[in-house]
Motif scaffolding. Structure first.
Motif, PDB file in Angstrom:
ATOM      1  N   GLN B 210       0.848  -1.187   0.000  1.00  0.00           N
ATOM      2  CA  GLN B 210       0.000   0.000   0.000  1.00  0.00           C
ATOM      3  C   GLN B 210       0.881   1.234   0.000  1.00  0.00           C
ATOM      4  O   GLN B 210       1.883   1.279   0.705  1.00  0.00           O
ATOM      5  CB  GLN B 210      -0.894   0.000   1.247  1.00  0.00           C
ATOM      6  CG  GLN B 210      -1.843   1.197   1.354  1.00  0.00           C
ATOM      7  CD  GLN B 210      -2.223   1.518   2.794  1.00  0.00           C
ATOM      8  OE1 GLN B 210      -2.733   0.682   3.520  1.00  0.00           O
ATOM      9  NE2 GLN B 210      -1.947   2.739   3.200  1.00  0.00           N
ATOM     10  N   GLY B 211       0.529   2.226  -0.772  1.00  0.00           N
ATOM     11  CA  GLY B 211       1.233   3.493  -0.702  1.00  0.00           C
ATOM     12  C   GLY B 211       0.804   4.285   0.521  1.00  0.00           C
ATOM     13  O   GLY B 211      -0.201   3.971   1.169  1.00  0.00           O
ATOM     14  N   GLU B 212       1.543   5.326   0.843  1.00  0.00           N
ATOM     15  CA  GLU B 212       1.233   6.148   2.017  1.00  0.00           C
ATOM     16  C   GLU B 212       0.066   7.084   1.725  1.00  0.00           C
ATOM     17  O   GLU B 212       0.174   7.962   0.868  1.00  0.00           O
ATOM     18  CB  GLU B 212       2.466   6.943   2.444  1.00  0.00           C
ATOM     19  CG  GLU B 212       3.562   6.060   3.027  1.00  0.00           C
ATOM     20  CD  GLU B 212       4.879   6.783   3.238  1.00  0.00           C
ATOM     21  OE1 GLU B 212       5.805   6.160   3.791  1.00  0.00           O
ATOM     22  OE2 GLU B 212       4.981   7.970   2.840  1.00  0.00           O
ATOM     23  N   GLY B 213      -1.035   6.877   2.436  1.00  0.00           N
ATOM     24  CA  GLY B 213      -2.234   7.689   2.239  1.00  0.00           C
ATOM     25  C   GLY B 213      -3.364   6.894   1.598  1.00  0.00           C
ATOM     26  O   GLY B 213      -4.500   7.299   1.617  1.00  0.00           O
ATOM     27  N   GLU B 214      -3.040   5.767   0.997  1.00  0.00           N
ATOM     28  CA  GLU B 214      -4.027   4.896   0.340  1.00  0.00           C
ATOM     29  C   GLU B 214      -4.949   5.747  -0.527  1.00  0.00           C
ATOM     30  O   GLU B 214      -6.173   5.754  -0.359  1.00  0.00           O
ATOM     31  CB  GLU B 214      -4.830   4.117   1.398  1.00  0.00           C
ATOM     32  CG  GLU B 214      -5.402   2.815   0.843  1.00  0.00           C
ATOM     33  CD  GLU B 214      -6.192   2.007   1.877  1.00  0.00           C
ATOM     34  OE1 GLU B 214      -6.458   2.521   2.971  1.00  0.00           O
ATOM     35  OE2 GLU B 214      -6.554   0.857   1.565  1.00  0.00           O
ATOM     36  N   LEU B 258      -7.046  16.179   8.673  1.00  0.00           N
ATOM     37  CA  LEU B 258      -5.805  15.416   8.743  1.00  0.00           C
ATOM     38  C   LEU B 258      -4.796  16.023   9.704  1.00  0.00           C
ATOM     39  O   LEU B 258      -4.021  15.307  10.334  1.00  0.00           O
ATOM     40  CB  LEU B 258      -5.217  15.306   7.331  1.00  0.00           C
ATOM     41  CG  LEU B 258      -3.949  14.482   7.137  1.00  0.00           C
ATOM     42  CD1 LEU B 258      -4.091  13.067   7.670  1.00  0.00           C
ATOM     43  CD2 LEU B 258      -3.551  14.454   5.661  1.00  0.00           C
ATOM     44  N   PHE B 262      -2.403  14.221  12.576  1.00  0.00           N
ATOM     45  CA  PHE B 262      -0.981  14.522  12.743  1.00  0.00           C
ATOM     46  C   PHE B 262      -0.692  14.955  14.180  1.00  0.00           C
ATOM     47  O   PHE B 262       0.244  14.469  14.820  1.00  0.00           O
ATOM     48  CB  PHE B 262      -0.577  15.624  11.749  1.00  0.00           C
ATOM     49  CG  PHE B 262       0.835  16.112  11.890  1.00  0.00           C
ATOM     50  CD1 PHE B 262       1.875  15.468  11.251  1.00  0.00           C
ATOM     51  CD2 PHE B 262       1.132  17.228  12.662  1.00  0.00           C
ATOM     52  CE1 PHE B 262       3.190  15.918  11.369  1.00  0.00           C
ATOM     53  CE2 PHE B 262       2.435  17.688  12.793  1.00  0.00           C
ATOM     54  CZ  PHE B 262       3.468  17.032  12.141  1.00  0.00           C
ATOM     55  N   GLN B 266       1.792  13.005  16.797  1.00  0.00           N
ATOM     56  CA  GLN B 266       3.009  13.670  17.273  1.00  0.00           C
ATOM     57  C   GLN B 266       2.979  13.840  18.789  1.00  0.00           C
ATOM     58  O   GLN B 266       3.971  13.594  19.480  1.00  0.00           O
ATOM     59  CB  GLN B 266       3.168  15.046  16.600  1.00  0.00           C
ATOM     60  CG  GLN B 266       3.225  15.007  15.075  1.00  0.00           C
ATOM     61  CD  GLN B 266       4.575  14.613  14.500  1.00  0.00           C
ATOM     62  OE1 GLN B 266       5.602  15.003  15.050  1.00  0.00           O
ATOM     63  NE2 GLN B 266       4.589  13.834  13.436  1.00  0.00           N
ATOM     64  N   VAL B 292      11.619  13.431  13.537  1.00  0.00           N
ATOM     65  CA  VAL B 292      10.469  12.566  13.280  1.00  0.00           C
ATOM     66  C   VAL B 292      10.288  12.274  11.790  1.00  0.00           C
ATOM     67  O   VAL B 292      10.552  13.119  10.940  1.00  0.00           O
ATOM     68  CB  VAL B 292       9.183  13.208  13.860  1.00  0.00           C
ATOM     69  CG1 VAL B 292       8.653  14.309  12.962  1.00  0.00           C
ATOM     70  CG2 VAL B 292       8.116  12.176  14.144  1.00  0.00           C
ATOM     71  N   GLU B 293       9.868  11.071  11.487  1.00  0.00           N
ATOM     72  CA  GLU B 293       9.280  10.758  10.187  1.00  0.00           C
ATOM     73  C   GLU B 293       7.774  10.706  10.391  1.00  0.00           C
ATOM     74  O   GLU B 293       7.302  10.289  11.437  1.00  0.00           O
ATOM     75  CB  GLU B 293       9.781   9.409   9.673  1.00  0.00           C
ATOM     76  CG  GLU B 293      11.267   9.391   9.375  1.00  0.00           C
ATOM     77  CD  GLU B 293      11.811   7.972   9.270  1.00  0.00           C
ATOM     78  OE1 GLU B 293      11.488   7.275   8.305  1.00  0.00           O
ATOM     79  OE2 GLU B 293      12.563   7.573  10.195  1.00  0.00           O
ATOM     80  N   SER B 294       7.032  11.144   9.385  1.00  0.00           N
ATOM     81  CA  SER B 294       5.581  11.268   9.550  1.00  0.00           C
ATOM     82  C   SER B 294       4.841  10.628   8.372  1.00  0.00           C
ATOM     83  O   SER B 294       4.161  11.289   7.614  1.00  0.00           O
ATOM     84  CB  SER B 294       5.202  12.752   9.661  1.00  0.00           C
ATOM     85  OG  SER B 294       5.938  13.389  10.688  1.00  0.00           O
ATOM     86  N   PRO B 295       4.991   9.305   8.221  1.00  0.00           N
ATOM     87  CA  PRO B 295       4.352   8.658   7.079  1.00  0.00           C
ATOM     88  C   PRO B 295       2.835   8.631   7.218  1.00  0.00           C
ATOM     89  O   PRO B 295       2.315   8.138   8.222  1.00  0.00           O
ATOM     90  CB  PRO B 295       4.935   7.239   7.106  1.00  0.00           C
ATOM     91  CG  PRO B 295       5.345   7.014   8.520  1.00  0.00           C
ATOM     92  CD  PRO B 295       5.741   8.363   9.063  1.00  0.00           C
ATOM     93  N   LEU B 296       2.158   9.155   6.227  1.00  0.00           N
ATOM     94  CA  LEU B 296       0.702   9.082   6.253  1.00  0.00           C
ATOM     95  C   LEU B 296       0.270   7.632   6.091  1.00  0.00           C
ATOM     96  O   LEU B 296       0.887   6.847   5.364  1.00  0.00           O
ATOM     97  CB  LEU B 296       0.113   9.943   5.138  1.00  0.00           C
ATOM     98  CG  LEU B 296       0.320  11.442   5.362  1.00  0.00           C
ATOM     99  CD1 LEU B 296      -0.124  12.241   4.144  1.00  0.00           C
ATOM    100  CD2 LEU B 296      -0.434  11.916   6.613  1.00  0.00           C
ATOM    101  N   VAL B 299      -5.703   8.587   3.954  1.00  0.00           N
ATOM    102  CA  VAL B 299      -6.405   9.873   3.818  1.00  0.00           C
ATOM    103  C   VAL B 299      -7.698   9.590   3.049  1.00  0.00           C
ATOM    104  O   VAL B 299      -8.035  10.251   2.082  1.00  0.00           O
ATOM    105  CB  VAL B 299      -5.528  10.930   3.121  1.00  0.00           C
ATOM    106  CG1 VAL B 299      -6.173  12.312   3.207  1.00  0.00           C
ATOM    107  CG2 VAL B 299      -4.139  10.982   3.745  1.00  0.00           C
ATOM    108  N   TYR B 304      -8.939  10.031   9.158  1.00  0.00           N
ATOM    109  CA  TYR B 304      -7.644   9.888   8.497  1.00  0.00           C
ATOM    110  C   TYR B 304      -6.612   9.474   9.546  1.00  0.00           C
ATOM    111  O   TYR B 304      -6.754   9.803  10.726  1.00  0.00           O
ATOM    112  CB  TYR B 304      -7.213  11.204   7.861  1.00  0.00           C
ATOM    113  CG  TYR B 304      -8.192  11.784   6.874  1.00  0.00           C
ATOM    114  CD1 TYR B 304      -8.825  10.984   5.922  1.00  0.00           C
ATOM    115  CD2 TYR B 304      -8.481  13.148   6.878  1.00  0.00           C
ATOM    116  CE1 TYR B 304      -9.712  11.533   5.006  1.00  0.00           C
ATOM    117  CE2 TYR B 304      -9.363  13.704   5.962  1.00  0.00           C
ATOM    118  CZ  TYR B 304      -9.983  12.887   5.033  1.00  0.00           C
ATOM    119  OH  TYR B 304     -10.855  13.437   4.130  1.00  0.00           O
TER     120      TYR B 304
END
Lengths: 339, 339, 339, 339
Positions: B210-214, B258, B262, B266, B292-296, B299, B304
């Motif tokens: 799956q990609g980030e955010g689908e 969204l 986030f 966080q 930080v990395e913030s992979p969705l 959405v 979300y």
């Protein structure tokens, strides 16, 4: 053999701009020019120690000083500027970060307005080691010192906006500006649609590194010595800022709420793939859904910025990557002293 | 020498649940039990070819069938379930994806309501090669066939929600559920706060990748054979779903808009770092901002989901990682046949 | 001559429900039944003075006690419940309001999560004068006593939700629930789509009055003696809660962000006007744009609620207003003692 | 006896401005001057029949022509402009409205970006009867002709923005601009914080009437003959646009998502009540919660605009209403021919 026109703008050699649009160009350059520029940090260099509170030493709106703007000869609305980042190097061995009252993602703000008082203002000074490629975090109230990788980037890269507007250098939007994406690093080509004659390109807001989303609103802020090649693609519009690395295509959408920034970036990347790589819209929608990376840029600025990113190896051959490849080759030649 | 209680639930051996909460447990398990389960794909296996349109072959709300729920003995509100993913393997050599009318990020929806008609419904069948670890995209309207890496994950992992609620298996929230994050892969421990006696854990919605955010709302949907170890941490609450890999701590926030997802992620990760790694709130805010990395995650769902992710090596030693390390060791032992 | 079946549920005569869906009906009623019910205030009557802080005297999730649910005989998914409010009268001569930590529009919350501490918790006791139709605000920290008009309403009116879900009585959504709109006053008919057999209607959360948006999250909370007529419209679905007064049609959309709640309400009202009053979609879009009132209901609950409202006199004759007119006549007859 | 300085700007007598900030003033005026101005409609008068599609007859960004800007002598940052609307009268007996591709609340847009095609473009011509005070809607695809009350207002009223910016006349923000609130009608005083020397006030975008939220993005657009008195309050800043009528105080917040516009307006009105009427913050929060009206202005522009409105009779006596009262008296005197 390649030859280069080179323009150097050192520290203090030209006035800074505080807006995109509305500032007089500091130079006219021909497409293909190499810019070797100094950029001051977002605080205009005024935060130099933990006692230098932004609310005391800085004066709004004099934040995010821009080196530029540069008038690119021949650039007209409907064209695209291709800005290749040859190198981005910290100009000092320290950088600063801070909380800012009513600014950032984990506080109420002037627009996410609440009755609560602001968070305390606190400054962190980071040590940079350009040899070891590290930046060192020193906790203020805790017992922690830790080295993070140096990963220099520009928070602010843009051109004059459309619609007769002038925007603060703190704003990210379709003209670029304060995108604050860690993807804006050396080796990357940034494509920006031209809105006014001469494009009026500028850059600033160097970060020694930044997490995705820039949670507290302020990265590891650092003056930079940066080299870019500024080229011009005639007759090709670019609706939202795009980036290309050796491996990826990227689009940056800026809007509120954050899902709109996401939508813009995903749709723009999809449109790019459709236009240049020959996929149908629905096929591109499907492939993107399974293949895209979506690193957040900032969730703190006037608009939030979301990046959509796809691996070029997974796409059919496209038409535009020649621009990046050509600039990459020129950057290599330039680095090798071919001038 | 480690010993394992193992419970196997094969295809068709138990009814599926369509909600978190509100469904009768299919089994009672002791903390530490290894579950070897089959999970059906989100379409209940009904999309098997490009002519199987979801609007025709599926019946809302019978989507996202859950294997479970499992009643974990001794689990009470205020405890935490630690679910370690030993392995997630596609149960078939194909997977399906599709557009769904008025669902997804690049279409209006039932809540982002517009007067525009929905996008066309189209199905893509993906081929999976479990040896080569690839899944193959075959475009429908374009000339493209491309292999993407297999990266199996579970879209849906959760427990019964708090506040007497029963939520559809399509909803992500504080109880987990349809988080749709690619981070929920083998090798990861997922921590879920317990809201009701027995926790009532279930999982489903396997994705080959799956990609980030689908983006389009549907991943590479696939039945899975999955092994998890379900453990219980008494007396430790967990407000939002957390994950731990060998290298990273992660929090998953789910909300709309969204930016709230986030913020939740966080702040929850920050709170974790403060509580377990001894940083002050402001120091943690600063470190996170730069690290930080913030992979969705998604959405597209009812809420979300945004993930916040930090490298453990950059933190002071913490208290909770022992749980993950212990489960990791048990997973290794289990894989080595130590039963 | 009209005859009425009347069911009376007085204070303490039945257990309260804390959810929509998931609670056993306290009675079965035939369509057309008059309900004379007592509803307790949102605090379950526990805030009786300025020292009764919600965080101390109330226990989450036992807020918003619902009188009901009532099983409406013959109600099936695809039908619509028509609930006509004959009268809503304060059951006491006082009401209470308060700030609640991390709840409300002008504070960060559990989802709009920030590092700031919550606002102070403070209770205000309001005096109600049912003869003079006033409620009196007495400032706590300032020198002000002022009479506002009494305008009694129910914050919470709903049926069991769709999709096998059970939702807290604090949630507004397509099933109604905690809409918190001041439009839900005597003289109004509320239309609710039926999702499960028997509909499972309940109501509660009386407000002596409330501003638009319920800014601090809590209205002038008051126990009520309320009379409603519950009727059933077979074979007509209602996607979102609708209301009808003698003069207006209204739709209530609930979602986040707030613009989605607005979109839902506007599109639902538009669809209503198209279906029942014979306008084309685009003509309805234009007329609504110039004619609609858009009073906010709440900007504090799990979903935000926005109402779209149009004057019936500006529309072509419609088919559904007969229902309201019929109920209005029955209410008048009932009030006149015709039983 | 009052005397008036009067400046008249008729149709075509001065070039229009298309931005707030960045345009040269067309006149300098002393505080207290009466402006009698003609404003062209948002289409620059180019939509004169149902075949005049905006996409064909208008050229972006030449929309929302502004009459002005006017340089107000003595106005400096930190002051407030008080603009009293004496009268707003349609200059023609017709007005126009339309859908605009990818603009409006019930369509995807350039920022709420989807793959769906835009809605059809359609124009409606409205007849205005200035004697009967009506505007007549004539449906295009349906059988309906209906008179709505004339309720003239200005969509766009503002000053040059802060932070060195120039904003399109289509943008609403802290400087005013395209607020599109029906509350901006005759009898109202609008307070605008001054950001640059001379303030640079302008106005335009008359609407014969408009619903709350301006759903399709375009009101009943009309050229106007408008009379305002422009006064100056020295040394009093105004952070967001405020309005005062004989009965109400109002604040207008502009932002995205819509809940932020709501928060801004509510907090600004609260701050106004605290500063001028002597309530504590929490008392004001409580009173506002029960007393506020929250009419939406627009949910279609670059920023959305929400208004918060409280009845002055419910507040302790305040200090600022003298300004409105004074201007009201002067307007009456002016109307009575006292010049």
């Amino acid at each position: 053999m390649a030859e280069f026109e080179v323009l150097t703008v050192g520290a203090g050699e030209a006035p800074y701009a505080w807006t995109f649009g509305g500032a007089a160009p500091i130079a006219r350059i021909a497409p293909g020019t190499v810019l070797e520029v100094y950029t001051e940090d977002c605080f205009d260099g005024r935060v130099r120690g933990v006692d230098d509170l932004v609310s005391q030493v800085c004066e709004f709106p004099f934040l995010n000083p821009q080196t530029g703007p540069f008038y690119v000869e021949g650039a007209e609305p409907g064209d695209t500027l291709a800005v290749h980042f040859v190198s981005i190097e910290p100009a000092r061995d320290w950088a600063a970060s801070t909380t800012v009252p009513l600014f950032g993602a984990l506080t109420s703000t002037h627009t996410t307005a609440t009755l609560q008082p602001p968070l305390p203002e606190m400054v962190w000074m980071w040590k940079l080691d350009r040899e070891r490629r590290t930046c060192t975090f020193q906790a203020r109230q805790s017992d922690l010192t830790v080295d993070l990788p140096l990963d220099p980037m520009h928070g602010t890269v843009g051109v004059a906006p459309a619609n007769l507007e002038v925007r603060s250098a703190l704003v990210p939007d379709a003209h670029g500006g304060n995108l604050d994406t860690p993807e804006m690093r050396a080796g990357v080509t940034c494509y920006l649609g031209v809105n006014v004659e001469g494009a009026l390109f500028s850059l600033g807001d160097g970060h020694a590194r930044q997490g995705e989303g820039e949670t507290c609103g302020v990265a590891v802020e650092c003056a930079m010595n940066t080299v870019v090649i500024v080229d011009l693609i005639k007759g090709v519009p670019t609706p939202w800022p795009r980036m290309e690395s050796d491996t990826h295509l990227m689009s940056a959408g800026s809007a509120r709420p954050l899902e709109d920034a996401f939508r813009i970036a995903q749709l723009d990347l999809l449109s790019w793939v459709v236009a240049d790589h020959g996929l149908s819209e629905l096929d591109a929608y499907q492939l993107l859904t399974q293949a895209v990376e979506s690193p957040l840029a900032n969730v703190c600025d006037t608009n939030y910025t979301s990046v959509a990113k796809i691996r070029k190896a997974w796409l059919p051959p496209g038409r535009t990557s020649d621009v990046h490849a050509g600039l990459r080759a020129r950057a290599t030649a330039f680095g090798a002293g071919v001038r």
